[in-house]
Motif scaffolding. Structure first.
Motif, PDB file in Angstrom:
ATOM      1  N   ARG A   1      -0.960   0.169  -8.723  1.00  0.00           N
ATOM      2  CA  ARG A   1       0.908   0.868  -9.520  1.00  0.00           C
ATOM      3  C   ARG A   1       0.527   1.957 -10.516  1.00  0.00           C
ATOM      4  N   TYR A   2      -1.198   1.644 -10.588  1.00  0.00           N
ATOM      5  CA  TYR A   2      -1.801   2.494 -11.821  1.00  0.00           C
ATOM      6  C   TYR A   2      -3.037   3.424 -12.157  1.00  0.00           C
TER       7      TYR A   2
ATOM      8  N   ARG B   1      -6.276   6.782  -5.724  1.00  0.00           N
ATOM      9  CA  ARG B   1      -6.390   4.884  -5.308  1.00  0.00           C
ATOM     10  C   ARG B   1      -5.368   4.165  -5.402  1.00  0.00           C
ATOM     11  N   ALA B   2      -3.933   4.993  -6.572  1.00  0.00           N
ATOM     12  CA  ALA B   2      -2.400   4.668  -6.363  1.00  0.00           C
ATOM     13  C   ALA B   2      -1.974   4.760  -5.596  1.00  0.00           C
ATOM     14  N   GLY B   3      -0.587   4.294  -5.282  1.00  0.00           N
ATOM     15  CA  GLY B   3      -0.156   4.209  -4.443  1.00  0.00           C
ATOM     16  C   GLY B   3      -0.069   5.029  -3.176  1.00  0.00           C
ATOM     17  N   ARG B   4      -0.854   3.660  -2.825  1.00  0.00           N
ATOM     18  CA  ARG B   4      -0.860   4.275  -0.876  1.00  0.00           C
ATOM     19  C   ARG B   4      -0.265   3.621  -0.053  1.00  0.00           C
ATOM     20  N   ASP B   5       0.644   3.262  -0.460  1.00  0.00           N
ATOM     21  CA  ASP B   5       2.210   2.456  -0.244  1.00  0.00           C
ATOM     22  C   ASP B   5       3.264   3.332   0.138  1.00  0.00           C
ATOM     23  N   GLY B   6       2.806   4.897  -0.684  1.00  0.00           N
ATOM     24  CA  GLY B   6       3.893   5.249  -0.868  1.00  0.00           C
ATOM     25  C   GLY B   6       5.413   5.716  -1.874  1.00  0.00           C
ATOM     26  N   GLN B   7       4.863   4.610  -2.854  1.00  0.00           N
ATOM     27  CA  GLN B   7       5.561   4.535  -3.601  1.00  0.00           C
ATOM     28  C   GLN B   7       5.202   4.862  -4.843  1.00  0.00           C
ATOM     29  N   GLN B   8       6.187   4.844  -6.429  1.00  0.00           N
ATOM     30  CA  GLN B   8       5.861   5.694  -7.694  1.00  0.00           C
ATOM     31  C   GLN B   8       4.962   4.915  -7.943  1.00  0.00           C
TER      32      GLN B   8
END
Length: 498
Positions: A299-300, A319-326
Motif C-alpha cells: 500500500r505504500y 512495487r506498490a498497488g499492483r492490485d490496482g488499488q489506491q
C-alpha cells in the motif's frame, strides 16, 4: 473466443489481458523480434509465458535476480507447469547437472546473464530448440540504463550462437536512448516496438521536505505507524536498513524486517517470503529488494533518501498497488540528501591510481572468473569487479592505452550517474506537478485523469489522510520460526527439480 483468450483462461484463469499484453504476444507468436516497455506491475511475465505454452521448444529467460527467477518458477509450478527450472548459483553441482541433462524436456528455463556465459551451458542449449529468447529487465543491457550489468552486454553474441531465435526484450522503465541501446546490443535491427506509459495512476506521489535526517527519521516512524500497510521503506545504505528497521520495531510495535545485498542468500529469501506471506508489516531495504516480489497489496513505498535516478524511482514505487488499488509513494527529503548519493557514486567509481594498481595486478591473469576473484579480494564489490573485468578484457591487449581507456570509461560513467542524479533532484524541486515532470523525463505527456478519485501528487492537492489505517490494522499471519520458513522455501526448491 479466439485461441489466445482461450489459452489465457486455460493456463492462467484470466478472462482478459492487461493493456499491451495481447499486442505484444501476437508479435511474439508471429516470430518477430520485439521490444516492449510496460509499467511495473503491468504483467510482463505473461507476455512470454503464454506464448511459451502455444509454441514448441524451450523459452529461455535471462533474468537478473535470483529472487525474481525463483518467484517465477514457483508461480508456474503452482499453476501445474512442472517443465520449468531456474539455473543459478544456489543449486548444487548435482542439481545444475540434472537441469542440463533435462534441458530438452523443459518448457521454461530461467537463467542469470552470468551463468549464461558458461561454454558448457551454451553447448547444451545448442542441442535443443530455443523457441523464444527473453531478456527480462532489459535496461540492464544498456550503458544508459540505471542498472547496467556488464554480462548483459554479451547477450547479443550468445543469441547468435543459439541460432538467433525470436527475441523479446522487456523493461518497465527506459528512456529513448536506453531503448535504442537495447536493440543495438541484441542485434534487433527490425524489431517491433511496443512502448506503453510508465505512469501508474493509482499511485499517489508525495514529497515532504524536512530540516534534517533526525526529522526524517521521526516523520518516518509517524508515517509507518499511521499508514495502511504493508509497505516498503527504501534506504540509501545497508546500515540504514538495519538501523531504521530496529527503530520502527521499537517505536511502532509493528513487525519490521530489513533486506540488503550484504545478507546471506537464505536470510534474504526468508525476509522476502515473510513479506509476501503477510508476516511482516514493513521492510526497510536497499534497491536490491523488489524485482522478485510479486505482492499485489503493497500500500505504500517510502523513500528515506533521494534515489539516484528517475528510472530507479519509478521502478521502486512500482512495487506498490499492483492490485490496482489506491496506494502512495512518499519521498522524504532533507538538505544534504544529494551529497549522500553523490558520495555513493564517487565511492563506487575507481580513481586513476586504483586502476593503475589493478591493471598491473591482473597483467598475467587470463581467466575471467580468476580476474573477478582477484578484484574482489582487493576490496572491490561484485558489481565493481564485473564492470572492471568487462572493460579490461576488451582493452588489455592495448597495454597502457587500454588502461587509459578504462579510466576514461569509468570517469564518463561516474559523470553520467551524477548527471542523472542531479536531473532527478531537479524534478523533485519543481513547484509544478511532480507526475508531469517525471513523465516528461520519459518523453511522455500527462494525460487527463479519467478516475477523479485517484490522487495525483503533493502539488495537485493530495490528502494523506486517505491512505491512513482506519480502525484496526489488517490481520497479519503468524511469524513462524525461521528454521521452518527456510525449510519450506528450500523444500519448494527441491520440488522444482522433481
Amino acid at each position: 473466443m479466439d485461441k489466445l483468450h482461450q489459452a489465457l483462461r486455460r493456463h492462467f484463469g484470466y478472462s482478459s489481458f492487461k493493456k499491451g499484453q495481447e499486442t505484444i504476444m501476437k508479435s511474439v507468436l508471429e516470430g518477430r523480434d520485439t521490444v516492449a516497455m510496460l509499467p511495473t506491475g503491468g504483467g510482463k511475465s505473461l507476455c512470454y509465458q503464454l506464448p511459451g505454452f502455444l509454441t514448441d521448444g524451450t523459452v529461455l529467460i535471462v533474468s537478473p535476480l535470483l529472487s525474481l527467477m525463483e518467484d517465477q518458477v514457483q508461480q508456474l509450478k503452482m499453476r501445474g507447469e512442472k517443465r520449468t527450472a531456474a539455473y543459478n548459483s544456489v543449486l548444487t553441482y548435482q542439481e545444475r547437472d540434472y537441469i542440463l541433462k533435462q534441458l530438452h524436456r523443459l518448457k521454461f528455463l530461467y537463467i542469470s546473464p552470468e551463468a549464461l556465459q558458461s561454454e558448457q551451458i551454451i553447448k547444451r542449449l545448442q542441442t535443443i530448440k530455443v523457441s523464444l529468447f527473453v531478456v527480462d529487465e532489459a535496461h540492464c543491457i544498456s550503458q544508459w540504463g540505471h542498472d547496467f550489468r556488464p554480462d548483459y552486454s554479451k547477450l547479443g553474441e550468445i543469441k547468435a550462437l543459439l541460432g538467433n531465435p525470436p527475441t523479446l526484450a522487456l523493461t518497465a522503465t527506459a528512456t529513448e536512448a536506453t531503448l535504442k541501446d537495447i536493440s543495438q546490443m541484441l542485434g534487433l535491427a527490425e524489431a517491433s516496438y511496443f512502448i506503453y506509459s510508465v505512469d501508474r495512476p493509482n499511485i499517489a506521489l508525495h514529497i515532504e521536505n524536512l530540516r534534517d535526517t533526525a526529522a526524517k527519521t521521526e516523520r518516518l516512524i509517524e508515517l509507518v505507524r499511521k499508514l495502511q500497510g504493508p509497505g516498503l521503506v527504501y534506504c540509501p545504505t545497508r546500515k540504514w536498513t538495519e538501523e531504521l528497521a530496529e527503530r520502527l520495531t521499537e517505536e511502532t510495535r509493528l513487525r519490521t524486517g530489513f533486506y540488503h545485498g550484504g545478507m546471506e542468500s537464505g536470510d534474504r529469501m526468508l525476509i522476502q517470503q515473510q513479506f509476501i506471506r503477510n508476516q511482516l508489516d514493513a521492510v526497510c531495504c536497499t534497491n536490491a529488494f523488489g524485482m522478485g516480489v510479486d505482492k499485489p497489496d503493497v500500500r505504500y513505498v517510502i523513500h528515506f533518501n533521494l534515489p539516484q535516478t528517475a528510472e530507479a524511482y519509478m521502478q521502486e514505487i512500482g512495487r506498490a498497488g499492483r492490485d490496482g488499488q489506491q496506494s502512495i509513494s512518499i519521498l522524504l527529503k532533507a538538505p544534504g540528501d544529494e551529497g549522500i548519493q553523490e558520495q555513493l557514486i564517487q565511492t563506487e567509481a575507481l580513481s586513476q591510481h586504483d586502476i593503475d594498481f589493478l591493471y598491473e595486478k591482473l597483467a598475467d591473469v587470463k581467466d575471467e572468473r580468476a580476474l573477478r576473484d582477484i578484484l574482489q579480494q582487493s576490496g572491490l564489490s561484485e558489481t565493481q569487479a564485473r564492470h572492471f573485468v568487462h572493460l579490461y578484457l576488451k582493452v588489455h591487449h592495448l597495454g597502457d592505452d587500454g588502461r587509459e581507456l578504462i579510466y576514461r570509461e569509468m570517469d564518463s560513467r561516474k559523470h553520467l550517474k551524477l548527471k542523472k542524479m542531479a536531473g532527478f533532484a531537479s524534478i523533485t524541486e519543481s513547484e509544478g506537478c511532480f507526475r508531469r515532470g517525471l513523465l516528461a523525463y520519459f518523453n511522455e505527456e500527462l494525460k487527463p485523469r479519467k478516475n477523479s478519485g485517484a490522487a495525483c501528487c503533493t502539488y495537485c492537492g493530495l490528502d494523506l489522510d486517505a491512505y491512513e489505517t482506519k480502525g484496526d490494522r489488517p490481520f497479519m499471519n503468524e511469524l513462524t520460526a525461521w528454521e521452518e520458513e527456510l525449510d519450506a522455501i528450500f523444500a519448494a526448491g527441491r520440488d522444482r527439480l522433481c
